[in-house]
Design an enzyme around this catalytic site. Structure first.
Site, PDB file in Angstrom:
ATOM      1  N   HIS A  62       0.841  -1.202   0.000  1.00  0.00           N
ATOM      2  CA  HIS A  62       0.000   0.000   0.000  1.00  0.00           C
ATOM      3  C   HIS A  62       0.869   1.242   0.000  1.00  0.00           C
ATOM      4  CE1 HIS A  62      -3.737   2.162   0.433  1.00  0.00           C
ATOM      5  NE2 HIS A  62      -3.242   2.859   1.440  1.00  0.00           N
ATOM      6  N   ARG A 104      -5.023  15.513   6.453  1.00  0.00           N
ATOM      7  CA  ARG A 104      -5.578  15.308   5.124  1.00  0.00           C
ATOM      8  C   ARG A 104      -5.643  16.603   4.322  1.00  0.00           C
ATOM      9  NH1 ARG A 104     -11.589  13.215   3.530  1.00  0.00           N
ATOM     10  NH2 ARG A 104     -12.048  15.274   4.341  1.00  0.00           N
ATOM     11  N   TYR A 143      -5.400   7.507  -7.072  1.00  0.00           N
ATOM     12  CA  TYR A 143      -6.668   8.180  -7.329  1.00  0.00           C
ATOM     13  C   TYR A 143      -6.506   9.589  -7.886  1.00  0.00           C
ATOM     14  CZ  TYR A 143      -5.683   9.860  -2.533  1.00  0.00           C
ATOM     15  OH  TYR A 143      -5.094  10.377  -1.413  1.00  0.00           O
ATOM     16  N   HIS A 225     -11.829   3.686  -2.966  1.00  0.00           N
ATOM     17  CA  HIS A 225     -11.109   4.495  -1.991  1.00  0.00           C
ATOM     18  C   HIS A 225     -11.585   4.194  -0.583  1.00  0.00           C
ATOM     19  CE1 HIS A 225     -10.278   7.891   0.649  1.00  0.00           C
ATOM     20  NE2 HIS A 225      -9.140   7.979  -0.028  1.00  0.00           N
ATOM     21  N   ARG A 228     -17.006   5.748   2.203  1.00  0.00           N
ATOM     22  CA  ARG A 228     -17.497   7.124   2.231  1.00  0.00           C
ATOM     23  C   ARG A 228     -17.251   7.838   0.911  1.00  0.00           C
ATOM     24  NH1 ARG A 228     -12.962  10.341   3.078  1.00  0.00           N
ATOM     25  NH2 ARG A 228     -11.193   9.251   4.038  1.00  0.00           N
ATOM     26  N   HIS A 252      -9.629   1.068   1.349  1.00  0.00           N
ATOM     27  CA  HIS A 252      -9.418   1.584   2.702  1.00  0.00           C
ATOM     28  C   HIS A 252     -10.632   1.199   3.536  1.00  0.00           C
ATOM     29  CE1 HIS A 252      -6.865   5.070   0.877  1.00  0.00           C
ATOM     30  NE2 HIS A 252      -6.048   4.184   1.419  1.00  0.00           N
ATOM     31  N   GLU A 255     -10.577   3.014   8.764  1.00  0.00           N
ATOM     32  CA  GLU A 255      -9.351   3.641   9.268  1.00  0.00           C
ATOM     33  C   GLU A 255      -9.661   4.550  10.453  1.00  0.00           C
ATOM     34  OE1 GLU A 255      -5.543   6.280   7.611  1.00  0.00           O
ATOM     35  OE2 GLU A 255      -7.225   5.836   6.291  1.00  0.00           O
ATOM     36  N   HIS A 289      -5.757  -1.058   6.381  1.00  0.00           N
ATOM     37  CA  HIS A 289      -5.908  -0.525   7.739  1.00  0.00           C
ATOM     38  C   HIS A 289      -6.781  -1.445   8.589  1.00  0.00           C
ATOM     39  CE1 HIS A 289      -3.763   2.977   6.463  1.00  0.00           C
ATOM     40  NE2 HIS A 289      -4.719   3.375   5.645  1.00  0.00           N
ATOM     41  N   ASP A 340       2.215   3.110   3.059  1.00  0.00           N
ATOM     42  CA  ASP A 340       1.115   4.065   2.975  1.00  0.00           C
ATOM     43  C   ASP A 340       1.589   5.488   2.745  1.00  0.00           C
ATOM     44  OD1 ASP A 340      -1.373   5.229   3.064  1.00  0.00           O
ATOM     45  OD2 ASP A 340      -1.783   4.770   5.145  1.00  0.00           O
TER      46      ASP A 340
END
Length: 467
Positions: A62, A104, A143, A225, A228, A252, A255, A289, A340
């Protein structure tokens, strides 16, 4: 491409969970292992000596290559302020200061500066750093598809092609996990940044993914992804695309607790249950995760043999939590490892963290043996990347090798029979001396043979993205 066959002599080699001395490994012209001969006490003429413990090449299951540009930057004191700009992402009323969600925002700012050329340069340097760490195969969770504002490049897969070219230039194997990323949160449209990620809907994503043809030895897989970021009624499109091509599928999963809470609010079930209900679990799927799971989630993942990719250094760095790796393993899920966000790129650190984090949580030692952790870093990782023949030193397997020194300040004094334990629990990426990919020496005596001066390449690529 046919290669000149090469023979390597490993001072010690990890084969079938056993450290064996003086092993001769001969590659054929296709870069696969032809023969493995233990007990060859001296390197024969023409054989390249590999001093230390030689492992199968490590698999980084990942990666987000562009996150490497955040190293150091993301450790500065976080800004204070309101919740993230994307609606619903953190859950109503969340205190996001110093959290995953503030990190993020910084990550999105870097993403918005990338072009195909700058992404190629950064990824080439990052993949070269991986090769220096003994990684021979990487799964890129990709992505970042379009230009800023969502404008399509003339080649709609220009960014994915840049990653494939970067991996080739760095001498590592790439599994390009083309990722469906459609929304900013449950029931929310794409935010300003996510327009770079979104194809509009899953069918449009599939049409673009169909056109991927990176060539070489790149494996093309798929990714959701997160639950959500892909509406529930579109999950099956991605699953069907992967299944129809026999391609790996990654996602994912859980997480953050906020993801679970929002999923329960919108769908009345956990993210794991939602994926199961839409047919996305199974041996070809890897959940990344899987940190915040219920007992029922663990049973669902294990009973379907869904793989789990743990990324402990990122999960620690982002304060995500400690995932239930032992319970997942015991339920039937194979465990792989990933770097990651590239807080560090060191699969040995990821491996030992799985055990050490569990010790902190439970107050007990001995949940994982060094051999089990090496299996996660090698064979399970390659399988998760759609390369089931990788991760072993055996005839017919790809001749991918990583040699870790046993005479560094960290590993000196190691007893050969305990070399695996010493490497896993004391060694680091800095102790990797040789990396061989497809029978070709990519890192020799700690020097990358294709990308000169990797630190300078990283510096230049990261500096080009400074805001």
């Amino acid at each position: 491409m046919s290669l000149t066959p090469q023979t390597y002599w490993a001072e010690h080699a990890w084969i079938d969970h056993e450290v064996r001395p003086a092993v001769l490994v001969a590659a054929d012209a296709d870069g696969r292992i032809d023969t493995v001969t233990p007990g060859v006490t001296e390197p024969p003429p023409g054989a390249v000596p590999l001093h230390g413990l030689t492992l199968p090449g490590l698999a980084n299951a990942h990666s987000h290559a562009f996150h490497r540009a955040l190293r150091g930057t993301s450790q500065a004191a976080p800004p204070t302020g309101p919740s993230p700009s994307e609606g619903g992402a953190a859950g109503s009323g969340s205190d996001t200061t110093g959290s995953f969600w503030t990190w993020r925002e910084t990550m999105y700012a870097v993403a918005d500066r990338l072009s195909p050329d700058s992404y190629h340069d950064l990824a080439r340097a990052v993949y070269a750093e991986m090769a220096l760490a003994g990684i021979t195969a990487v799964g890129e969770f990709h992505y970042l598809h379009h230009a800023p504002g969502g404008t399509r490049y003339q080649d709609p897969n220009a960014m994915g092609d840049a990653l494939a070219a970067a991996a080739t230039a760095a001498g590592v194997r790439l599994t390009l996990l083309d990722t469906c990323y459609l929304s900013a949160g449950f029931g929310a449209p794409p935010g300003p940044v996510q327009t770079r990620f979104s194809d509009g809907d899953a069918l449009a994503w599939a049409r673009r993914a169909d056109a991927l043809d990176p060539g070489g030895e790149t494996v093309v897989g798929a990714a959701v992804h997160s639950v959500r970021a892909v509406p529930a009624d579109q999950l099956a499109v991605v699953g069907d695309w992967a299944r129809g091509r026999g391609a790996p599928l990654h996602v994912h999963l859980s997480e953050q607790p906020a993801e679970n809470a929002d999923c329960l609010t919108h769908h009345g079930r956990t993210p794991t249950r939602l994926l199961a209900d839409h047919g996305l679990l199974g041996p070809a799927t890897t959940a990344v995760h899987a940190t915040h799971l219920t007992a029922h989630d663990i049973d669902l993942l294990g009973s379907t043999a869904t793989g789990i990719c743990m990324c402990p250094t990122t999960e620690r760095d982002l304060a995500d939590g400690i995932g239930p790796a032992v319970a997942l393993r015991d339920a039937g899920s194979p465990i792989s490892l990933g770097s990651d966000s590239h807080a560090v790129i060191d699969l040995l650190e990821e491996a030992r963290a799985v055990e050490l984090d569990e010790r902190l949580r439970t107050g007990r030692r001995g949940h994982w043996t060094a051999h089990e952790l090496l299996t996660a870093a090698t064979r399970h990782g390659h399988a998760a990347l759609g390369r089931p023949d990788g991760g072993r030193i055996a005839p017919g397997a790809p001749c991918d090798l990583a040699t870790v020194a046993l005479d560094s300040v960290r590993t000196a004094g190691t007893r050969p029979r305990l070399a695996a334990e010493s490497v896993v629990f004391a060694g680091t990426a800095a102790d990797v001396r040789h990396t061989v990919v497809g029978g070709r020496h990519i890192v020799r005596d700690g020097l990358h043979q294709l990308v000169p001066r990797v630190p300078e390449a990283l510096t230049a690529a990261v500096e080009a993205l400074r805001g």
